[in-house]
Design an enzyme around this catalytic site. Structure first.
Site, PDB file in Angstrom:
ATOM      1  N   CYS A  40     -37.281 -23.806   2.705  1.00 53.65           N
ATOM      2  CA  CYS A  40     -38.612 -24.084   3.241  1.00 53.65           C
ATOM      3  C   CYS A  40     -39.107 -25.471   2.805  1.00 53.65           C
ATOM      4  CB  CYS A  40     -39.584 -22.968   2.853  1.00 53.65           C
ATOM      5  SG  CYS A  40     -41.135 -23.086   3.750  1.00 53.65           S
ATOM      6  N   HIS A  52     -36.898 -18.393   5.088  1.00 59.75           N
ATOM      7  CA  HIS A  52     -36.808 -17.813   3.738  1.00 59.75           C
ATOM      8  C   HIS A  52     -35.707 -16.754   3.691  1.00 59.75           C
ATOM      9  CE1 HIS A  52     -40.407 -19.554   1.826  1.00 59.75           C
ATOM     10  NE2 HIS A  52     -40.798 -19.688   3.081  1.00 59.75           N
ATOM     11  N   GLU A  57     -34.768 -15.314   1.087  1.00 56.96           N
ATOM     12  CA  GLU A  57     -35.037 -14.398  -0.030  1.00 56.96           C
ATOM     13  C   GLU A  57     -35.982 -13.264   0.334  1.00 56.96           C
ATOM     14  OE1 GLU A  57     -36.460 -17.209   0.497  1.00 56.96           O
ATOM     15  OE2 GLU A  57     -38.469 -17.320  -0.347  1.00 56.96           O
TER      16      GLU A  57
END
Ligand code: XMP
Length: 452
Positions: free
Chosen positions: A24, A111, A113
């Site tokens: 990001c 993202h 994660e």
């Protein structure tokens, strides 16, 4: 990126030839610092997006042509320098993923994660194992051995207390600490009156069974008094954190303990804003909610670098029961953060009752094992209902149930309607002051798991 003081990294990092994955903002910085361009995006991308994988290599190895990814950005990479190549794009981002042509440097605008990026874990695995060449060598048994030694070293011949709530983090901390310093450890269970139904009994029984030397502090009245009139969630956390430590100090004085052991884990620290540039989301009271003045020589946090799934592995290797290993996480400030607005005894009693109903119904339908947390929240919205033949004006209760792996991100659970209906019917029947039940259908992000 365009704000004053926006963080940058030292560009010499790029010369180190180490693997780098920019995510990001990191993706944008990588592009900018290596000679590309970043601009304010014409349309912000926020939420789930489909990325087209143009080149399934490196971090994107083995992925499908179309991947569901989670975006959250207002700036956009609009060009990359010559040494880089694009690996994926979306409708709004032409450079949604890129890599250096000859060095292990990758950027992902999305993202990986968060749980909403379907193959995010695969992307991170690709980076860790393929790009960095790491091996998965972490073992719970080694951690136990190492941390017992570290606790012993930190405390020496001194005495310590450990805050024990019955949750997995504090129980694992207590058991590790008992292994390390034996009788020099006293576990302290503070009953702040903000527990769920039957919790005090089940927790103290379990801790005593584990052979931990336990002291129970009755502090419900003090906590309620301190919380009177407080509506701000962060202030509630600070007050609860402060009262916990004061209770610990009193027990420490009696037992001659100079050290405080706590079950803080890594996400608690991140969400409390330990890193210079990570925003504070909530003050998890066992971290930043601690009062500045603490009468302990040191605070020892053996689990501070672990995620919850790792704590569970450690708990299993310590032989803790299934009940403890899979117990739902419960916030330190307890039901105080599940009553929106001012905490009163009446509201605590209501939310405790509704929580029991949610728990019973979720367990009855066999869903408990697949959910990270399930609970009720007493909102500060009152609304009109009809009970019997008369108008009733009462509380609105929200039900929250989420799936997650480590609480950093979560998805609302798709609970079957008939289970929700049973919960709603039971709550409105059994808790007279509640006239409305709603179900929370927000993921984290953008929401958080707890309402406060
Ligand atoms: P949020 O609401 O931040 O919650 O998405 C993430 C996880 O942390 C728990 N939580 C807390 N735990 N003290 C704690 O010890 C707190 O103040 C606190 N607030 C949230 C929450 O239950 C979830 O598992």
């Amino acid at each position: 990126m365009f704000d004053d003081g926006a963080p940058r990294f030292d560009e010499r990092i790029l010369d180190l030839e180490l693997p780098i994955l920019g995510i990001c903002y990191g993706h944008q910085l990588l592009a900018l610092i290596s000679g590309g361009k970043v601009e304010r995006a014409r349309s912000k991308e926020y939420g789930t997006t489909v990325a087209t994988i143009d080149k399934p290599v490196g971090v994107l190895k083995s992925l499908d042509r179309q991947e569901k990814v989670w975006m959250s950005h207002g700036d956009d990479v609009v060009s990359i320098s010559e040494g880089f190549e694009v690996l994926a794009h979306t409708d709004n981002s032409s450079y949604a993923a890129f890599r250096h042509k000859s060095r292990p440097v990758y950027g992902l605008q999305w993202h990986p994660e968060v749980i909403h990026t379907s193959n995010g874990i695969q992307m991170l695995r690709n980076f860790v194992f393929d790009v960095c060449g790491c091996e998965a060598g972490w073992r719970a048994e080694d951690f136990v051995e190492r941390s017992v030694l570290q606790i012993r070293q930190a405390i020496g011949p001194g005495k310590a207390i450990v805050g024990a709530s019955g949750g997995i983090d504090s129980t694992v901390t207590a058991v590790l600490s008992a292994k390390a310093i034996g009788d020099n450890l006293t576990a302290v269970f503070v009953d702040h009156g903000l527990m769920r139904e039957g919790e005090r009994n089940s927790v103290t029984t379990a801790l005593r069974k584990l052979g931990v030397n336990l002291v129970v502090v009755d502090a419900a009245k003090t906590f309620l008094e301190k919380l009177r009139g407080v509506v701000d969630p962060e202030l509630k956390r600070k007050i609860v954190g402060e009262e916990f430590v004061r209770a610990f100090e009193r027990v420490a004085e009696e037992s001659g303990a100079e050290y405080l052991l706590q079950g803080t884990i890594y996400p608690d620290r991140i969400e409390s804003g330990i890193r210079r540039h990570s925003d504070k989301i909530k003050t998890h009271h066992n971290v930043a909610g601690l009062p500045i003045e603490i009468k302990f020589r040191a605070i020892v946090e053996p689990l501070k670098d672990l995620y919850k799934d790792e704590v569970r592995k450690v708990a299993q290797s310590l032989g803790l029961s299934r009940d403890i290993v899979w117990r739902q996480p419960f916030p330190g400030p307890g039901l105080a953060v599940r009553v929106i607005g001012e905490v009163t005894q009446e509201k605590i009693d209501i939310v405790r009752l509704t929580d029991r109903i949610v728990t019973e119904e979720i367990e009855r339908c066999g869903l408990s094992g697949s959910l990270w947390q399930y609970f009720s929240v007493l909102t500060d919205t009152k609304s009109t209902g009809v009970k019997g033949d008369s108008r009733a004006y009462g509380y609105t209760v929200a039900i929250r149930a989420v799936e997650s792996k480590e609480a950093m991100t979560a998805m609302f659970a798709r609970i079957p309607y008939d289970v929700l209906e049973r919960i709603s019917t039971r709550i409105t029947n059994e808790v007279p002051k509640v006239v409305r039940v709603v179900y929370d259908v927000t993921h984290k992000p953008p929401s958080t798991i707890e309402w406060e």
